[in-house]
Scaffold this motif. Structure first.
Motif, PDB file in Angstrom:
ATOM      1  N   VAL A 197       0.920  -1.325  -0.038  1.00  0.00           N
ATOM      2  CA  VAL A 197       0.008   0.130   0.234  1.00  0.00           C
ATOM      3  C   VAL A 197       0.783   2.007   0.505  1.00  0.00           C
ATOM      4  N   ARG A 198       2.216   1.292   1.018  1.00  0.00           N
ATOM      5  CA  ARG A 198       2.384   2.333   1.115  1.00  0.00           C
ATOM      6  C   ARG A 198       3.756   2.851  -0.849  1.00  0.00           C
ATOM      7  N   ARG A 199       3.883   1.467  -1.184  1.00  0.00           N
ATOM      8  CA  ARG A 199       4.845   1.603  -2.601  1.00  0.00           C
ATOM      9  C   ARG A 199       4.111   2.357  -3.133  1.00  0.00           C
ATOM     10  N   ALA A 200       2.491   2.038  -3.523  1.00  0.00           N
ATOM     11  CA  ALA A 200       1.063   2.405  -4.904  1.00  0.00           C
ATOM     12  C   ALA A 200       0.867   4.003  -4.606  1.00  0.00           C
ATOM     13  N   ALA A 201       1.149   4.789  -2.247  1.00  0.00           N
ATOM     14  CA  ALA A 201       0.564   5.958  -2.333  1.00  0.00           C
ATOM     15  C   ALA A 201       2.203   6.564  -3.006  1.00  0.00           C
ATOM     16  N   LEU A 202       3.183   6.249  -2.610  1.00  0.00           N
ATOM     17  CA  LEU A 202       4.375   7.269  -3.208  1.00  0.00           C
ATOM     18  C   LEU A 202       4.170   7.614  -4.598  1.00  0.00           C
ATOM     19  N   LYS A 203       3.740   5.462  -5.919  1.00  0.00           N
ATOM     20  CA  LYS A 203       3.535   6.266  -6.862  1.00  0.00           C
ATOM     21  C   LYS A 203       2.574   6.872  -7.275  1.00  0.00           C
ATOM     22  N   ALA A 204       1.423   6.855  -6.511  1.00  0.00           N
ATOM     23  CA  ALA A 204       0.375   8.239  -6.718  1.00  0.00           C
ATOM     24  C   ALA A 204       1.035   9.731  -6.417  1.00  0.00           C
ATOM     25  N   ALA A 205       1.995   9.635  -5.900  1.00  0.00           N
ATOM     26  CA  ALA A 205       2.717  10.641  -5.567  1.00  0.00           C
ATOM     27  C   ALA A 205       3.460  11.137  -6.415  1.00  0.00           C
ATOM     28  N   LEU A 206       4.025  10.510  -7.505  1.00  0.00           N
ATOM     29  CA  LEU A 206       4.748  10.615  -7.785  1.00  0.00           C
ATOM     30  C   LEU A 206       3.962  10.864  -9.250  1.00  0.00           C
ATOM     31  N   LYS A 207       3.189  11.365  -9.655  1.00  0.00           N
ATOM     32  CA  LYS A 207       2.314  11.465 -10.626  1.00  0.00           C
ATOM     33  C   LYS A 207       1.596  13.025 -10.541  1.00  0.00           C
ATOM     34  N   GLU A 208       2.330  13.457  -9.307  1.00  0.00           N
ATOM     35  CA  GLU A 208       1.660  15.152  -9.003  1.00  0.00           C
ATOM     36  C   GLU A 208       3.002  16.080  -8.790  1.00  0.00           C
ATOM     37  N   LYS A 209       2.385  16.617  -9.575  1.00  0.00           N
ATOM     38  CA  LYS A 209       2.762  17.795  -9.137  1.00  0.00           C
ATOM     39  C   LYS A 209       4.083  18.196  -7.538  1.00  0.00           C
ATOM     40  N   PRO A 210       5.333  17.780  -7.317  1.00  0.00           N
ATOM     41  CA  PRO A 210       6.512  17.841  -6.360  1.00  0.00           C
ATOM     42  C   PRO A 210       5.668  19.535  -5.670  1.00  0.00           C
ATOM     43  N   SER A 211       5.123  19.144  -3.898  1.00  0.00           N
ATOM     44  CA  SER A 211       5.546  20.443  -2.932  1.00  0.00           C
ATOM     45  C   SER A 211       6.382  20.639  -2.356  1.00  0.00           C
ATOM     46  N   GLY A 212       6.271  21.689  -2.329  1.00  0.00           N
ATOM     47  CA  GLY A 212       7.383  22.302  -1.032  1.00  0.00           C
ATOM     48  C   GLY A 212       7.498  21.715  -0.065  1.00  0.00           C
ATOM     49  N   ALA A 213       6.842  20.729   0.379  1.00  0.00           N
ATOM     50  CA  ALA A 213       6.888  20.010   1.726  1.00  0.00           C
ATOM     51  C   ALA A 213       8.464  18.471   0.959  1.00  0.00           C
ATOM     52  N   SER A 214       7.414  18.223  -0.554  1.00  0.00           N
ATOM     53  CA  SER A 214       8.325  17.367  -0.809  1.00  0.00           C
ATOM     54  C   SER A 214      10.090  17.521  -1.356  1.00  0.00           C
ATOM     55  N   TRP A 215      10.121  18.809  -1.610  1.00  0.00           N
ATOM     56  CA  TRP A 215      11.640  19.692  -2.387  1.00  0.00           C
ATOM     57  C   TRP A 215      12.157  19.752  -0.719  1.00  0.00           C
ATOM     58  N   ALA A 216      12.150  20.372  -0.307  1.00  0.00           N
ATOM     59  CA  ALA A 216      12.335  20.661   1.660  1.00  0.00           C
ATOM     60  C   ALA A 216      13.391  18.959   1.715  1.00  0.00           C
ATOM     61  N   LEU A 217      12.533  18.121   1.201  1.00  0.00           N
ATOM     62  CA  LEU A 217      12.901  16.183   1.495  1.00  0.00           C
ATOM     63  C   LEU A 217      14.001  15.941   0.630  1.00  0.00           C
ATOM     64  N   VAL A 218      13.802  16.576  -0.769  1.00  0.00           N
ATOM     65  CA  VAL A 218      14.912  16.565  -1.857  1.00  0.00           C
ATOM     66  C   VAL A 218      16.436  17.438  -1.091  1.00  0.00           C
ATOM     67  N   ARG A 219      16.075  18.728  -0.406  1.00  0.00           N
ATOM     68  CA  ARG A 219      16.602  19.017  -0.629  1.00  0.00           C
ATOM     69  C   ARG A 219      17.871  18.298   0.977  1.00  0.00           C
ATOM     70  N   ARG A 220      16.847  18.350   2.419  1.00  0.00           N
ATOM     71  CA  ARG A 220      17.457  17.389   2.998  1.00  0.00           C
ATOM     72  C   ARG A 220      18.992  16.283   2.453  1.00  0.00           C
ATOM     73  N   ILE A 221      18.195  15.742   2.484  1.00  0.00           N
ATOM     74  CA  ILE A 221      18.482  14.186   1.761  1.00  0.00           C
ATOM     75  C   ILE A 221      19.230  14.147   1.029  1.00  0.00           C
ATOM     76  N   VAL A 222      19.838  15.170   0.301  1.00  0.00           N
ATOM     77  CA  VAL A 222      20.939  15.388  -0.752  1.00  0.00           C
ATOM     78  C   VAL A 222      21.890  15.712   0.281  1.00  0.00           C
ATOM     79  N   CYS A 223      21.447  16.630   1.002  1.00  0.00           N
ATOM     80  CA  CYS A 223      22.775  18.386   1.092  1.00  0.00           C
ATOM     81  C   CYS A 223      23.147  16.977   3.062  1.00  0.00           C
ATOM     82  N   ASP A 224      22.588  16.612   3.536  1.00  0.00           N
ATOM     83  CA  ASP A 224      22.900  14.943   4.491  1.00  0.00           C
ATOM     84  C   ASP A 224      23.821  14.369   4.112  1.00  0.00           C
ATOM     85  N   MET A 225      23.725  13.973   2.774  1.00  0.00           N
ATOM     86  CA  MET A 225      23.970  12.659   1.912  1.00  0.00           C
ATOM     87  C   MET A 225      23.975  11.866   2.961  1.00  0.00           C
TER      88      MET A 225
END
Length: 594
Positions: free
Chosen positions: A369-397
């Motif tokens: 179920v969780r992976r289905a939800a992630l798949k659905a989220a990737l069909k939408e335009k990334p939100s501000g929260a999604s970009w914040a997650l990207v920045r945190r993961i990429v910067c922290d590595m």
């Protein structure tokens, strides 16, 4: 001439009244027939009260009809009767009452009142529109069965429509797009299953999915409870999806166990009684044994080659043993040797087995179920929260992300981005599979364009979470901050409803300041606060390999990893944030950091 004036459909005025030129007539009700597109497929007789009223005063509200096509007239004309001209779309009860009134009047040799009708000439031959109007007219009236509604929606959904037309059609009859699409599956169910779903008040999506699990024990009760939880929390299918996944997982586990037992019996492996005490001289579990070289005994090799191969059936699961471990050159593991001669089926040992088995199954079901939800989220335009997650993961590595980047699971990434099964399937040729998936990912990138290219890195992060963090063995037992980070993000920003086991994992970490406590995890995940017995803990460790081999956390072909990622601690978040961060992203960063 402009393109606009060439259009066959006249432009609709922005304001003012539109006259559609409906015709009003009064006719003999016997000259009408039920239109093929009328959604009321069952000709139920009106109530006696309605029959008496129509016989006395006639019908005041006109019945909606449309002219029949020549093909329809030929098909609907009964032998010895005049050919019908109109088909009833709405007002079936008034029409039937009027026919009964005529019949009674002729028997009594009295006069009768004609039936008023409104003729929709615009719907002649337009079956799609006719079904829609009939369904809209009848949806809010009494006595229309759920099967009638489902069949009408399925008929309407079968027409070729653009996505916009499909959305409009669904809204016009009070359905969501998903419910509209599910109508065909719902009407294909047998009457018993459909009626059970209707009694539980399931919608069309739920009814269709109920048909896949209705044969499982407790399915209707569990799904009804899940639907009630979703309704109480504002709608959606969060709890429902988890309940469906759990039922399907249980069915798959039972099937695999049954096949395993059948295979062992077919191969002539001796079946023995369940021992109730290990005496140290004869039979032992394979998980207690080592080879003569001091390595763990391989179950498949033992079943094929060892003269002492055997198994016993415990709760429908085959448990492998060696009937004479000394004679066949095995030795006891250190832990087994220390407990030699002790009870084989102590209650804490059986409880530990059941705990590991049930939590592994629950987490595996939640993963679907969780992976289905992630798949659905990737069909939408990334939100501000999604970009914040990207920045945190990429910067922290963090380590788990770095490992994924250097050794990516492209199949999982493609699955999350919506690649068809023909792309992500395993053909047995690893290089060919990798090439096919890589080509698809490159094509997906070119289709996305610059505005949506961020979805690729978000998909990479989601896939890294799933493959390197959420796929660790027994991750539910000792969830770390990295494990919970994705669940909290999904809960707070993707409107994802956590399963029970996921919610317990989050509660453990959030309630302990980010440092999970193993004993608290055991208590919360089992609901047994007093489970502090050393023997029970040792039994769980000792038997976990046996259970995990039968019910692991592997999902969609992703190999389970070492448990190191479950306890991995993330580096501190970078204190510097990009200057262009918008306010929504700042708030999301604060939430994630918390």
């Amino acid at each position: 001439m402009s393109a606009r004036t060439k259009s066959k459909t006249p432009a609709r005025p922005a304001t003012g009244m539109i006259v559609r030129n409906f015709r009003f007539m009064e006719v003999d009700p016997r000259t009408l027939v039920l239109d093929p597109c009328n959604v009321r497929t069952e000709e139920k007789l009106p109530t006696q009260e309605m029959l008496d009223s129509v016989a006395q005063d006639g019908v005041d509200t006109p019945v909606i009809v449309r002219p029949l096509t020549p093909e329809q007239i030929e098909k609907l004309t009964e032998e010895g009767k005049p050919a019908p001209e109109f088909g009833v779309l709405a007002g079936q009860q008034r029409w039937l009452s009027s026919k009964e009134a005529v019949k009674k009047a002729e028997e009594d040799h009295t006069s009768w009142l004609a039936l008023p009708i409104v003729v929709r000439d615009d719907l002649k031959g337009a079956d799609k529109e006719a079904i829609t109007r009939s369904l809209v007219e009848n949806t809010h009236r009494k006595a229309m069965t759920k099967r009638d509604e489902a069949q009408a929606a399925a008929q309407l959904a079968a027409f070729s429509m653009t996505p916009t037309q499909r959305k409009k059609a669904a809204r016009s009859i009070g359905l969501t797009d998903a419910q509209f699409a599910a109508a065909k599956g719902a009407v294909a169910l047998d009457a018993k299953t459909f009626d059970e779903a209707a009694e539980c008040d399931f919608d069309l999506v739920q009814t269709t999915q109920y048909g896949t699990v209705e044969h499982l024990r407790g399915a209707s009760r569990r799904l009804k409870e899940a639907a009630a939880k979703d309704a109480a929390e504002g709608g959606g299918y969060g709890h429902w999806d988890h309940a469906i996944a759990s039922l399907l997982q249980e069915e798959e586990t039972a099937r695999l166990r049954k096949e395993r037992l059948a295979a062992l019996r077919a191969d002539g492996v001796p079946e023995v009684d369940r021992p109730y005490e290990w005496r140290g001289d004869k039979m032992r579990l394979l998980t207690d044994l080592m080879s003569g070289m001091g390595n763990p005994v391989d179950p498949e090799h033992h079943v094929k080659d060892c003269p002492g191969r055997a198994f016993f059936n415990e709760y429908g699961e085959a448990v492998l043993v060696c009937a004479d471990w000394k004679k066949n050159g095995h030795q006891l593991s250190k832990k087994a040797a220390e407990k030699s001669g002790g009870p084989a089926t102590a209650e804490e040992s059986r409880a530990a087995v059941r705990l590991i088995r049930s939590n592994n199954e629950a987490f595996k079901a939640a993963t679907t179920v969780r992976r289905a939800a992630l798949k659905a989220a990737l069909k939408e335009k990334p939100s501000g929260a999604s970009w914040a997650l990207v920045r945190r993961i990429v910067c922290d590595m963090p380590g788990w992300y770095a490992k994924f980047v250097t050794s990516p699971n492209r199949r999982l990434m493609a699955q999350l981005l919506g690649a068809p099964e023909s792309v992500t399937r395993e053909s047995g040729k690893k290089e060919d599979d990798e090439d096919r998936i890589t080509v698809w990912l490159e094509q997906a990138e070119s289709r996305m364009g610059e505005a949506s290219s961020g979805k690729l890195i978000l998909a990479q992060i989601f896939a890294a979470f799933e493959a390197r963090v959420m796929n660790a063995n027994k991750v539910w037992e000792k969830p770390g901050a990295a494990v919970v980070q994705l669940l909290v993000f999904m809960r707070d920003h993707l409107a994802y409803k956590l399963s029970e086991i996921e919610a317990a994992m989050v509660a453990l970490v959030e309630g302990s300041g980010g440092e999970p406590d193993a004993s608290a995890a055991q208590a919360q995940l089992t609901g047994q606060a007093d489970q502090e017995s050393a023997g029970g803990t040792e039994a769980a460790d000792e038997l976990s390999v046996e259970v995990e081999s039968a019910v692991g956390t592997e999902v969609d072909g992703v190999e389970p990893l070492a448990a190191e990622s479950a306890a991995e601690v993330e580096p501190e978040a970078s204190k510097e944030q990009p200057a262009e961060m918008d306010e929504a992203a700042r708030e999301a960063d604060v939430a994630l950091a918390a």
